[in-house]
Design an enzyme around this catalytic site. Structure first.
Site, PDB file in Angstrom:
ATOM      1  N   ARG A  67      73.755  11.839  14.549  1.00  0.00           N
ATOM      2  CA  ARG A  67      74.459  12.535  15.630  1.00  0.00           C
ATOM      3  C   ARG A  67      75.858  12.933  15.169  1.00  0.00           C
ATOM      4  NH1 ARG A  67      72.323   8.014  18.450  1.00  0.00           N
ATOM      5  NH2 ARG A  67      70.658   8.556  19.919  1.00  0.00           N
ATOM      6  N   GLU A  95      65.943  12.562  12.244  1.00  0.00           N
ATOM      7  CA  GLU A  95      66.181  13.334  13.468  1.00  0.00           C
ATOM      8  C   GLU A  95      67.652  13.719  13.514  1.00  0.00           C
ATOM      9  OE1 GLU A  95      66.956  12.275  18.158  1.00  0.00           O
ATOM     10  OE2 GLU A  95      65.544  11.038  17.026  1.00  0.00           O
ATOM     11  N   THR A 131      67.445  15.369  21.041  1.00  0.00           N
ATOM     12  CA  THR A 131      68.120  15.822  22.269  1.00  0.00           C
ATOM     13  C   THR A 131      67.761  17.277  22.557  1.00  0.00           C
ATOM     14  OG1 THR A 131      69.954  14.359  21.601  1.00  0.00           O
ATOM     15  CG2 THR A 131      70.278  15.679  23.578  1.00  0.00           C
ATOM     16  N   LYS A 145      59.069   7.969  23.143  1.00  0.00           N
ATOM     17  CA  LYS A 145      60.290   7.228  22.823  1.00  0.00           C
ATOM     18  C   LYS A 145      60.760   6.485  24.070  1.00  0.00           C
ATOM     19  CE  LYS A 145      64.406   9.225  22.852  1.00  0.00           C
ATOM     20  NZ  LYS A 145      65.582  10.052  22.482  1.00  0.00           N
ATOM     21  N   GLY A 194      69.967   0.777  20.151  1.00  0.00           N
ATOM     22  CA  GLY A 194      70.369  -0.556  19.739  1.00  0.00           C
ATOM     23  C   GLY A 194      69.447  -1.244  18.759  1.00  0.00           C
TER      24      GLY A 194
END
Length: 213
Positions: free
Chosen positions: A19, A42, A74, A134, A163
């Site tokens: 990200r 990803e 996303t 997911k 996490g």
């Protein structure tokens, strides 16, 4: 290709999540992941930023590491899905259940990994064509939630995201997950700034090793 990606998830059990990183950094991260045994990456869309950067990162990783599978995360719309497809993405990940986007992904021949949380959402995503669902965010409920959900829905392959670390990844696999999505130390900003790619490679190796234990 689709079957290869599905099998790769089942074999390696870890999808690395990137990200907010520039394309050139994404390439270096992907190389470290690959050296550590992770073959799926990803790259997420930043809904408040320039969506084109994600597409650029997907293209760059595909060019630098052609033996890796790269997807967009996303993904919230058909337009973003198309951007991922045009960039050469192999799979799509979402944070929510959008049946229209899931079906468009499947129709395009990509592996669909939509995000869901409740049993109803999980089943809805799977019946829309998801190859994996997911379960996100999993951090607050832990592996026991996976075990409980799979009691009636054991036919649905789940990925735990949120996490997940080398210390707890085995717990999610033992609870019944087909795999996990992991970020955390895989995108440690201090290590990236210092060029400590070997440390990131080691985390990748620990994740894959522990997921297979």
């Amino acid at each position: 290709m689709l079957e290869q990606i599905v099998q790769c998830v089942k074999d390696t059990r870890v999808v690395a999540i990137i990200r907010g990183m520039a394309p050139e950094i994404c390439v270096k991260l992907a190389e470290s992941y690959r050296a550590g045994g992770i073959r799926l990456v990803e790259v997420t869309f930043d809904q408040t930023g320039d969506l084109r950067k994600t597409a650029e990162a997907i293209r760059a990783i595909r060019a630098a590491s052609p033996d890796m599978f790269v997807g967009a995360g996303t993904v919230l719309s058909r337009n973003q899905l198309q951007m991922a497809i045009d960039a050469g993405g192999n799979f799509m990940v979402t944070p929510t259940v959008n049946v229209d986007v899931i079906r468009a992904c499947v129709d395009a021949g990509l592996v669909a990994m939509p995000g869901a949380f409740t049993p109803t959402e999980i089943l809805t995503a799977y019946e829309a064509g998801a190859h994996f669902v997911k379960v996100f965010p999993i951090r607050a409920v832990g592996p026991s939630y996976i075990k409980d959900v799979l009691a009636p829905l054991k036919h649905i392959p789940l990925l735990a995201v949120g996490g997940v670390t080398p210390a707890n990844v085995a717990d999610y696999i033992k609870a019944g997950c087909a795999g996990v999505g992991a970020s955390g130390s895989l995108v440690n900003k201090e290590w990236i700034a210092a060029g400590a790619w070997d440390k990131i490679e080691q985390v990748a190796r620990e994740l894959v090793t522990n997921a297979r234990a």
